[in-house]
Design a protein around this motif. Sequence first.
Motif, PDB file in Angstrom:
ATOM      1  N   UNK A  80       4.614  13.138   7.021  1.00 17.20           N
ATOM      2  CA  UNK A  80       5.434  13.485   5.854  1.00 17.20           C
ATOM      3  C   UNK A  80       4.655  14.424   4.949  1.00 17.20           C
ATOM      4  N   UNK A  81       5.371  15.387   4.356  1.00 19.60           N
ATOM      5  CA  UNK A  81       4.747  16.233   3.345  1.00 19.60           C
ATOM      6  C   UNK A  81       5.646  16.282   2.121  1.00 19.60           C
ATOM      7  N   UNK A  82       5.134  16.829   1.057  1.00 20.14           N
ATOM      8  CA  UNK A  82       5.890  16.909  -0.201  1.00 20.14           C
ATOM      9  C   UNK A  82       6.251  18.345  -0.522  1.00 20.14           C
ATOM     10  N   UNK A  83       6.434  19.148   0.528  1.00 17.20           N
ATOM     11  CA  UNK A  83       6.718  20.563   0.328  1.00 17.20           C
ATOM     12  C   UNK A  83       8.175  20.840   0.059  1.00 17.20           C
ATOM     13  N   UNK A  84       8.605  22.107   0.278  1.00 14.21           N
ATOM     14  CA  UNK A  84       9.984  22.508  -0.036  1.00 14.21           C
ATOM     15  C   UNK A  84      11.025  21.972   0.940  1.00 14.21           C
ATOM     16  N   UNK A  85      10.603  21.353   2.022  1.00 15.90           N
ATOM     17  CA  UNK A  85      11.564  20.828   2.994  1.00 15.90           C
ATOM     18  C   UNK A  85      11.911  21.822   4.073  1.00 15.90           C
ATOM     19  N   UNK A  86      12.942  21.485   4.879  1.00 21.46           N
ATOM     20  CA  UNK A  86      13.324  22.306   6.033  1.00 21.46           C
ATOM     21  C   UNK A  86      14.438  23.262   5.655  1.00 21.46           C
ATOM     22  N   UNK A  87      14.292  24.552   5.946  1.00 21.80           N
ATOM     23  CA  UNK A  87      15.390  25.498   5.709  1.00 21.80           C
ATOM     24  C   UNK A  87      16.579  25.159   6.598  1.00 21.80           C
ATOM     25  N   UNK A 107       1.893  20.668   8.432  1.00 22.53           N
ATOM     26  CA  UNK A 107       2.130  20.066   7.114  1.00 22.53           C
ATOM     27  C   UNK A 107       1.155  20.610   6.079  1.00 22.53           C
ATOM     28  N   UNK A 108      -0.103  20.777   6.453  1.00 19.74           N
ATOM     29  CA  UNK A 108      -1.091  21.302   5.517  1.00 19.74           C
ATOM     30  C   UNK A 108      -0.804  22.759   5.159  1.00 19.74           C
ATOM     31  N   UNK A 132       8.903  12.707  -6.796  1.00 20.21           N
ATOM     32  CA  UNK A 132       8.459  13.906  -6.082  1.00 20.21           C
ATOM     33  C   UNK A 132       9.409  14.207  -4.930  1.00 20.21           C
ATOM     34  N   UNK A 133       9.501  15.507  -4.599  1.00 22.98           N
ATOM     35  CA  UNK A 133      10.365  15.937  -3.509  1.00 22.98           C
ATOM     36  C   UNK A 133       9.942  15.358  -2.182  1.00 22.98           C
ATOM     37  N   UNK A 134      10.926  15.079  -1.339  1.00 20.81           N
ATOM     38  CA  UNK A 134      10.631  14.460  -0.055  1.00 20.81           C
ATOM     39  C   UNK A 134       9.989  15.377   0.948  1.00 20.81           C
ATOM     40  N   UNK A 135      10.201  16.694   0.842  1.00 18.92           N
ATOM     41  CA  UNK A 135       9.617  17.622   1.800  1.00 18.92           C
ATOM     42  C   UNK A 135      10.201  17.449   3.191  1.00 18.92           C
ATOM     43  N   UNK A 136       9.355  17.581   4.199  1.00 16.73           N
ATOM     44  CA  UNK A 136       9.790  17.489   5.601  1.00 16.73           C
ATOM     45  C   UNK A 136       9.108  16.306   6.274  1.00 16.73           C
TER      46      UNK A 136
END
Length: 419
Positions: free
Chosen positions: A350-357, A324-325, A405-409
């Motif tokens: 949980x992270x706030x990144x781009x999510x799962x491809x 996640x980091x 904010x985006x949900x990320x993964x």
Amino acid sequence: MLFALTSAVGLITMAVLAVHSDGTRWREQLDQSMNGDISWAIGLLETDSEGRLVTGVLVDTMGTSCPPLSVLLTRPGGSGDKEEGDLRVAVAPRKPCLTVASGVVQDAAKAAVRAGDARAFDRRTTKGEPVRVFAMPFYPPDAAADEHAEGALVTMADSSGQRADHRRLTWMVTGGCAVLVLLSAGVGHVLSGRAIRPALTVLGQQEAFLADVAHDLRTPVASLRTLSETGLRGEADRAEVLRRTLRLAEGMGSLVDGLLTRARLMSGTAAITRQPLRLDQLVEAVVEDTETEGHRVEVRVEETVVVADPGLVRRAVGNLLGNALAHGHAPGEPADVRVSVTKDGAVTVDDAGPGLPPEVAGALFERFRSGSGSTGLGLSIASWVAHAHGGSLTAESGERREGGEGGGARFVLRLPTGD
């Protein structure tokens, strides 16, 4: 296959012995029967006052037609050269029930005279039917121990019935042997497959481990070489080169450690020491020991007890947090990670990144399939740890947070509780 081959050889050997034994048995039975008849016939032979053979009593008492009985002498008229072995027919059946060529009777009689003992042969009649020919020598009265035989008696018996029974037995034994050999081959194939399968599995695991090592170390080794060449040319600050070299070495050491852990988990050689442990305290300790480097990590835990291996669970949680980091944020921005532990034994990251491809969502926990340029080894190890404890590791898109904010993964590690 060695088992099947050994069994097949044993069965074939037993079949050959059985067929040979039966063939010997029926011949011995016929020979014993004919031996009794000829021994009685020899007792009916007489000699006159001049030493000539008298066969009248034999002919009148037994007859010579069926079974056919022939008397052959070694010298004509009672005198001759015994060494030459010329035999004269003294008595022959007029209407024998079994007819063979004259040479068959002569050869059998000569063989018995030369050997000084009974002889038996398999022959055929003039009609092609199988017969057993039996010949026994006889001696004059008061013969010396070294005296030659005076002649021989020859008889024969029909062996077609015995041969037919022998053929049936041969076919039965051959068919049974073939069936047993096929069964043995099948069993041997199954057993050999079971015996070889673990070895093939080990070889496959070794090949997979070597592939992992070659794949994962290629990039850091190349980077280390480039960094070393830059330092040698003096194109960069020496202290900076050493710091970057140290980071690469630490990364390679962590990578090798992860590869070894994954290899042990796949081969089943990693010892899993299950014991009750406070999952909330373990997660807090992992977060505290992890270098965040400016990233934000929020921890929400509930008192939770699970039954698991502390070392393996620590590595799995650390891998999820490290993933996640590293990947849960946009380039140049700090990561915003939330770690929670609930009483049902679930650890959620949980992270706030781009999510799962979407293209890698189904194979996210396989090595080399992280979807972000890394090896995916950490997620693969975390998945193995979860399944080794009878738990699970799932990945999904996270929920949107406050402020839009985006949900990320979201990764959820579930472990069996102590309830």
